[in-house]
Structures are given as C-alpha cells and as structure tokens.
Design an enzyme around this catalytic site. Structure first.
Site, PDB file in Angstrom:
ATOM      1  N   SER A 184       0.871  -1.174   0.000  1.00 44.33           N
ATOM      2  CA  SER A 184       0.000   0.000   0.000  1.00 44.33           C
ATOM      3  C   SER A 184       0.906   1.221   0.000  1.00 44.33           C
ATOM      4  O   SER A 184       1.707   1.404   0.921  1.00 44.33           O
ATOM      5  CB  SER A 184      -0.882   0.003   1.252  1.00 44.33           C
ATOM      6  OG  SER A 184      -1.341   1.311   1.494  1.00 44.33           O
ATOM      7  N   GLY A 210      -2.786   4.576   7.630  1.00 44.68           N
ATOM      8  CA  GLY A 210      -1.746   3.560   7.693  1.00 44.68           C
ATOM      9  C   GLY A 210      -1.127   3.539   9.085  1.00 44.68           C
ATOM     10  O   GLY A 210      -1.389   4.417   9.913  1.00 44.68           O
ATOM     11  N   MET A 246      -9.537   7.548  -0.518  1.00 43.96           N
ATOM     12  CA  MET A 246     -10.349   7.986   0.640  1.00 43.96           C
ATOM     13  C   MET A 246     -10.988   9.330   0.309  1.00 43.96           C
ATOM     14  O   MET A 246     -10.323  10.210  -0.251  1.00 43.96           O
ATOM     15  CB  MET A 246      -9.473   8.147   1.874  1.00 43.96           C
ATOM     16  CG  MET A 246      -8.680   6.907   2.232  1.00 43.96           C
ATOM     17  SD  MET A 246      -7.812   7.122   3.795  1.00 43.96           S
ATOM     18  CE  MET A 246      -6.761   5.672   3.800  1.00 43.96           C
ATOM     19  N   ASP A 301      -5.762  -6.343   5.173  1.00 42.59           N
ATOM     20  CA  ASP A 301      -5.236  -4.989   5.002  1.00 42.59           C
ATOM     21  C   ASP A 301      -5.283  -4.259   6.339  1.00 42.59           C
ATOM     22  O   ASP A 301      -6.364  -4.084   6.907  1.00 42.59           O
ATOM     23  CB  ASP A 301      -6.095  -4.255   3.958  1.00 42.59           C
ATOM     24  CG  ASP A 301      -5.648  -2.821   3.729  1.00 42.59           C
ATOM     25  OD1 ASP A 301      -4.544  -2.435   4.173  1.00 42.59           O
ATOM     26  OD2 ASP A 301      -6.421  -2.078   3.084  1.00 42.59           O
ATOM     27  N   HIS A 310      -8.589   0.277  -3.541  1.00 44.63           N
ATOM     28  CA  HIS A 310      -9.351   0.127  -2.296  1.00 44.63           C
ATOM     29  C   HIS A 310     -10.174   1.394  -2.109  1.00 44.63           C
ATOM     30  O   HIS A 310      -9.675   2.425  -1.663  1.00 44.63           O
ATOM     31  CB  HIS A 310      -8.386  -0.100  -1.127  1.00 44.63           C
ATOM     32  CG  HIS A 310      -9.080  -0.312   0.178  1.00 44.63           C
ATOM     33  ND1 HIS A 310      -8.405  -0.353   1.377  1.00 44.63           N
ATOM     34  CD2 HIS A 310     -10.398  -0.496   0.483  1.00 44.63           C
ATOM     35  CE1 HIS A 310      -9.282  -0.547   2.355  1.00 44.63           C
ATOM     36  NE2 HIS A 310     -10.482  -0.625   1.846  1.00 44.63           N
ATOM     37  N   MET A 355     -12.343   3.520  -0.346  1.00 45.93           N
ATOM     38  CA  MET A 355     -12.928   3.890   0.958  1.00 45.93           C
ATOM     39  C   MET A 355     -13.729   5.169   0.752  1.00 45.93           C
ATOM     40  O   MET A 355     -13.336   6.262   1.179  1.00 45.93           O
ATOM     41  CB  MET A 355     -11.810   4.072   1.995  1.00 45.93           C
ATOM     42  CG  MET A 355     -11.206   2.738   2.416  1.00 45.93           C
ATOM     43  SD  MET A 355      -9.632   2.930   3.275  1.00 45.93           S
ATOM     44  CE  MET A 355      -8.515   3.001   1.895  1.00 45.93           C
ATOM     45  N   HIS A 370      -1.637  -1.857  -4.173  1.00 47.07           N
ATOM     46  CA  HIS A 370      -2.904  -1.596  -3.487  1.00 47.07           C
ATOM     47  C   HIS A 370      -3.006  -0.081  -3.306  1.00 47.07           C
ATOM     48  O   HIS A 370      -2.185   0.517  -2.603  1.00 47.07           O
ATOM     49  CB  HIS A 370      -2.877  -2.322  -2.143  1.00 47.07           C
ATOM     50  CG  HIS A 370      -4.067  -2.087  -1.271  1.00 47.07           C
ATOM     51  ND1 HIS A 370      -5.198  -2.872  -1.319  1.00 47.07           N
ATOM     52  CD2 HIS A 370      -4.303  -1.152  -0.307  1.00 47.07           C
ATOM     53  CE1 HIS A 370      -6.068  -2.437  -0.415  1.00 47.07           C
ATOM     54  NE2 HIS A 370      -5.567  -1.396   0.208  1.00 47.07           N
ATOM     55  N   ASP A 419      -5.053   3.206  -2.135  1.00 47.71           N
ATOM     56  CA  ASP A 419      -6.101   3.568  -1.172  1.00 47.71           C
ATOM     57  C   ASP A 419      -6.754   4.896  -1.534  1.00 47.71           C
ATOM     58  O   ASP A 419      -6.143   5.958  -1.411  1.00 47.71           O
ATOM     59  CB  ASP A 419      -5.490   3.670   0.230  1.00 47.71           C
ATOM     60  CG  ASP A 419      -5.070   2.322   0.767  1.00 47.71           C
ATOM     61  OD1 ASP A 419      -5.953   1.467   0.946  1.00 47.71           O
ATOM     62  OD2 ASP A 419      -3.862   2.121   0.996  1.00 47.71           O
ATOM     63  N   MET A 460     -10.774  -6.254   6.505  1.00 51.43           N
ATOM     64  CA  MET A 460      -9.948  -5.189   7.099  1.00 51.43           C
ATOM     65  C   MET A 460      -9.473  -5.627   8.478  1.00 51.43           C
ATOM     66  O   MET A 460     -10.253  -6.114   9.296  1.00 51.43           O
ATOM     67  CB  MET A 460     -10.748  -3.891   7.222  1.00 51.43           C
ATOM     68  CG  MET A 460     -11.038  -3.177   5.913  1.00 51.43           C
ATOM     69  SD  MET A 460      -9.570  -2.734   4.965  1.00 51.43           S
ATOM     70  CE  MET A 460      -8.724  -1.600   6.073  1.00 51.43           C
TER      71      MET A 460
END
Ligand code: DX5
Ligand code: ZN
Length: 228
Positions: free
Chosen positions: A10, A148, A39, A175, A70, A72, A35, A37, A141
């Site tokens: 990540s 992180g 958000m 993750d 991913h 979010m 990966h 992320d 999760m």
C-alpha cells in the site's frame, strides 16, 4: 487450489510527491500488485486521491502493474467508470457503503474490472457471504480503514478462517497492520493477498520484507493443500 500468495504494497505511507517512482520501486522489489487507497473524507476521516491520479500513475508505470483500488468512499457507484477509464484493474468497494451490492458488482464487471468486496472490522463475514460467489476477492480489514500504521487486529482472523473454509478458491485479502510480526496469523487463517503499507515502505529493505511475507503465505497454502 486456484489461489496463490500475492503481496500488494500500500503506497499510502510512501512519499506521495514521488508516487510514480515509489510504485516502480515496489514492483522492482518484487511486489505482485499495487494496493491503492482512495479515501473521500466521508466514508473515512481522511482524504487521499482519485481517478485523475490513477490515470497519471498508469501512464507513468505502464500497463503491467495490477492496480487494486481500495475504494474507501461513500457512493462507490459513482467512480466505477472513471476508475476503469483511468486504468484500474480491480475495484474493491466497501459493503457498508452501498445499498445495492449486486448491481455494483455487475457494473464493475461490465466496465472490465475485477471485483473486490471489503468489510470493516464491525461488519460480520456472514453479511459478505451472499456475494462471495460473485466476486473475485474478499477484503477483511484488520484495522479501521482510514490511516496507515495502525495496530493489526488479530480478532479479525476468525473471519478469514471462516471464509477460507466456505470458499476454498476465493482470493482473500487482509489490510491493516500486516507485516513480519502478524503475517503468520494471516497465512494460517487462509489469507492469500497481503496488503502491507508501513512494514514494507518503511523498511530499509522492502525486497526482503516482501519475500518473507510471500514465503510465509506460500508455505501455509502448501500445507493446507497437503492437509486436504
Ligand atoms: C488503511 C488502508 C491501508 C493502509 C495499510 O485504511 O486501507 O491499505 O495503507 O497500511 P499499514 O500496513 O501501515 O497498516
Ligand atoms: Zn487499503
């Protein structure tokens, strides 16, 4: 057994001003996929980047690296087409963020991406189960999504074990807080796609950390196949 050990760094905890070269560095260090992320500041109390960044990254790193997005975000439906156009390979959305997972799964497939379905620590695995035969990957999760560097939640492992027992060939990803200290628990429970942020990026020797994570998972997969 259809699944194999794959390690996806990540890049959240990398130097975000050099995301392209950080992604290349991770692939050169033996990463199987990346990966990424996303958000939105609504679904989680943090904000990162969206599809324009992914489009630039794709141009920068070329066609090869597999991008596991991913997502979010609230209303994950709205980013399916832009993410596909930007060069995403897999769209991993949160079960908690949608009222119509079936339709979203269909839209993701129609746009040419693989489907990942994620659950937060407070969501039971039984809620994910009805969709398990329609997805490519389940993400359990092991921290509250958003940041992180948090502590691995070992009490999520029964979810992974249950999924592995019910869906023997499903890709199962973990993750959050995963690194050399927690990888054995993940591997024994049956996870085969391993996201690791700070443990890999923060290491002086990411290549060795990635290799170690993959070895532990591959050995557990082999042991499980012998036990069957
Ligand atoms: C957290 C993100 C993770 C995070 C993992 O919400 O989904 O992917 O970057 O980082 P570590 O491995 O440091 O917990
Ligand atoms: Zn993530």
């Amino acid at each position: 057994m259809a699944y194999s050990a794959k390690i996806g760094p990540s890049i959240l905890s990398s130097d975000l001003s050099c995301l392209g070269s950080e992604c290349v560095r991770m692939m050169e260090c033996g990463a199987d996929y990346l990966h990424l992320d996303v958000m939105d500041g609504h679904f989680v109390p943090n904000i990162t980047f969206g599809h324009p960044m992914v489009e630039c990254l794709r141009k920068s790193v070329g066609q090869d690296p597999f991008f596991d997005m991913h997502m979010m975000v609230s209303r994950p439906e709205q980013w399916v087409k832009p993410m596909a156009a930007a060069g995403a390979n897999q769209y991993t959305f949160h079960l908690e963020a949608t009222t119509n997972p079936g339709n979203l799964i269909k839209e993701i497939r129609e746009s040419g991406m693989k489907v990942g379905l994620a659950i937060k620590p407070g969501t039971t695995v039984e809620e994910l189960a009805p969709w398990a035969n329609e997805i490519d990957m389940a993400l359990v999760m092991t921290v509250e999504p958003g940041f992180g560097g948090q502590k691995f939640m070992e009490d999520m492992m029964p979810k992974v074990s249950w999924l592995r027992s019910q869906f023997p060939s499903l890709d199962i990803e973990v993750d959050g807080g995963v690194g050399p200290d927690s990888i054995h628990k993940c591997a024994e429970a049956g996870a085969n796609m391993i996201v690791s942020g700070s443990a890999v990026i923060g290491s002086d020797d990411p290549r060795s950390v990635i290799a170690l994570l993959r070895t532990v998972v591959a050995e557990a997969i082999q042991k499980r196949s012998l036990d069957r």
